[in-house]
Design a protein around this motif. Structure first.
Motif, mmCIF file in Angstrom:
data_model
loop_
_atom_site.group_PDB
_atom_site.id
_atom_site.type_symbol
_atom_site.label_atom_id
_atom_site.label_comp_id
_atom_site.label_asym_id
_atom_site.label_seq_id
_atom_site.Cartn_x
_atom_site.Cartn_y
_atom_site.Cartn_z
ATOM 1 N N LYS A 12 0.753 -1.219 0.033
ATOM 2 C CA LYS A 12 0.074 0.035 -0.183
ATOM 3 C C LYS A 12 0.920 1.237 0.022
ATOM 4 O O LYS A 12 0.656 1.975 -0.794
ATOM 5 N N ARG A 13 1.914 1.127 0.897
ATOM 6 C CA ARG A 13 2.771 2.489 1.079
ATOM 7 C C ARG A 13 3.413 2.789 -0.615
ATOM 8 O O ARG A 13 3.599 3.851 -0.879
ATOM 9 N N ALA A 14 4.007 1.635 -0.961
ATOM 10 C CA ALA A 14 4.502 1.784 -2.241
ATOM 11 C C ALA A 14 3.559 2.381 -3.363
ATOM 12 O O ALA A 14 3.909 3.296 -4.340
ATOM 13 N N SER A 15 2.579 1.735 -3.391
ATOM 14 C CA SER A 15 1.301 2.225 -4.389
ATOM 15 C C SER A 15 1.003 3.641 -3.885
ATOM 16 O O SER A 15 0.928 4.571 -5.075
ATOM 17 N N ASP A 16 0.946 4.087 -2.781
ATOM 18 C CA ASP A 16 0.574 5.322 -2.410
ATOM 19 C C ASP A 16 1.607 6.308 -3.039
ATOM 20 O O ASP A 16 1.264 7.615 -3.267
ATOM 21 N N LEU A 17 2.660 5.956 -3.005
ATOM 22 C CA LEU A 17 3.785 6.939 -3.481
ATOM 23 C C LEU A 17 4.219 6.710 -4.867
ATOM 24 O O LEU A 17 5.413 7.289 -5.182
ATOM 25 N N GLY A 18 3.312 5.875 -5.716
ATOM 26 C CA GLY A 18 3.803 5.715 -7.088
ATOM 27 C C GLY A 18 5.146 4.770 -7.263
ATOM 28 O O GLY A 18 5.592 5.200 -8.380
ATOM 29 N N ILE A 19 5.368 4.039 -6.280
ATOM 30 C CA ILE A 19 6.670 3.187 -6.581
ATOM 31 C C ILE A 19 6.392 1.841 -7.378
ATOM 32 O O ILE A 19 5.454 1.082 -6.642
ATOM 33 N N GLU A 20 6.725 1.882 -8.611
ATOM 34 C CA GLU A 20 6.466 0.660 -9.410
ATOM 35 C C GLU A 20 7.138 -0.721 -9.211
ATOM 36 O O GLU A 20 6.793 -1.866 -9.684
ATOM 37 N N HIS A 21 8.396 -0.576 -8.591
ATOM 38 C CA HIS A 21 9.350 -1.776 -8.413
ATOM 39 C C HIS A 21 9.248 -1.998 -7.002
ATOM 40 O O HIS A 21 9.871 -1.261 -6.216
ATOM 41 N N LEU A 22 8.434 -3.062 -6.545
ATOM 42 C CA LEU A 22 8.413 -3.694 -5.330
ATOM 43 C C LEU A 22 8.935 -5.240 -5.400
ATOM 44 O O LEU A 22 8.245 -5.871 -5.901
ATOM 45 N N TYR A 23 9.830 -5.314 -4.470
ATOM 46 C CA TYR A 23 10.253 -6.731 -4.419
ATOM 47 C C TYR A 23 10.067 -6.909 -2.923
ATOM 48 O O TYR A 23 10.921 -6.547 -2.143
ATOM 49 N N GLN A 24 9.220 -8.073 -2.519
ATOM 50 C CA GLN A 24 8.781 -8.353 -1.177
ATOM 51 C C GLN A 24 9.480 -9.649 -1.204
ATOM 52 O O GLN A 24 9.385 -10.380 -1.898
ATOM 53 N N GLY A 25 9.455 -10.142 0.272
ATOM 54 C CA GLY A 25 9.849 -11.427 0.601
ATOM 55 C C GLY A 25 11.285 -11.808 -0.052
ATOM 56 O O GLY A 25 11.579 -13.008 -0.283
ATOM 57 N N ARG A 26 12.223 -10.753 -0.269
ATOM 58 C CA ARG A 26 13.435 -11.072 -0.642
ATOM 59 C C ARG A 26 14.588 -10.685 0.188
ATOM 60 O O ARG A 26 15.000 -9.636 0.178
ATOM 61 N N GLU A 27 15.223 -11.764 0.720
ATOM 62 C CA GLU A 27 16.267 -11.832 1.502
ATOM 63 C C GLU A 27 17.665 -11.448 0.748
ATOM 64 O O GLU A 27 18.738 -11.044 1.384
ATOM 65 N N ASP A 28 17.673 -11.849 -0.441
ATOM 66 C CA ASP A 28 18.888 -11.887 -1.362
ATOM 67 C C ASP A 28 18.826 -10.464 -2.054
ATOM 68 O O ASP A 28 18.393 -10.310 -3.323
#
Length: 173
Positions: free
Chosen positions: A70-86
């Motif tokens: 939601k925070r990424a969407s609210d800020l217009g951040i298109e590149h979201l990588y979640q669950g990535r320890e690497d």
């Protein structure tokens, strides 16, 4: 002109970790197990300004929550990588997708899982409250702790180096 400013002039992508960078690093859970995070509006506005200046923004985080989406969407951040320890693998993958080299990126993290991405990026950034070992390997360290406007400092630093900060600030006078 110093070497760090020269490196910052070529940045086309700033990638952030979340916990400890865009938040203060504490994890809040309600009795029913829901997770809560507090984001700083200074960081949010800095991210919007940086994107307006032509620099892309990404989030690369080890945890996976709807709050971050939601925070990424609210800020217009298109590149979201979640669950990535690497983090370095995710950053390299994103660079390939965008046709950028790692030298064209800045990465801001605060703990050991972020270290490879910090060291590999063109400008490795961290927060004042980061683990001491991460601070020792970063090119740039914020004056404030994570979650307290450190992301805004990073955005301002890049815009200042690229000569776009004054124009962004003039819009508010």
């Amino acid at each position: 002109m110093d070497a760090l400013k020269r490196k910052a002039q070529r940045i086309k992508l700033l990638a952030f970790d979340v916990d400890g960078v865009l938040t203060d690093g504490r994890l809040y859970f309600s009795d029913d197990g829901r997770e809560m995070k507090a984001f700083n509006t200074l960081d949010g506005h800095g991210i919007k300004m940086l994107q307006s200046s032509g620099v892309q923004v990404a989030i690369i985080t080890g945890r996976k929550t709807q709050l971050v989406a939601k925070r990424a969407s609210d800020l217009g951040i298109e590149h979201l990588y979640q669950g990535r320890e690497d983090k370095i693998d995710a950053l390299t993958e994103l660079c390939g997708k965008l046709g950028l080299s790692l030298d064209d990126t800045a990465y801001m993290g605060d703990d050991l899982p972020d270290l490879a991405a910090i060291r590999a990026s063109g400008v490795g950034m961290t927060v004042a409250s980061a683990h001491y070992y991460v601070r020792a390997h970063a090119d740039w360290v914020s004056e404030v702790n994570g979650g307290m406007g450190a992301g805004r400092e990073a955005c301002d630093f890049i815009m200042r180096a690229q000569g776009t900060l004054d124009d962004m600030l003039q819009k508010y006078l």
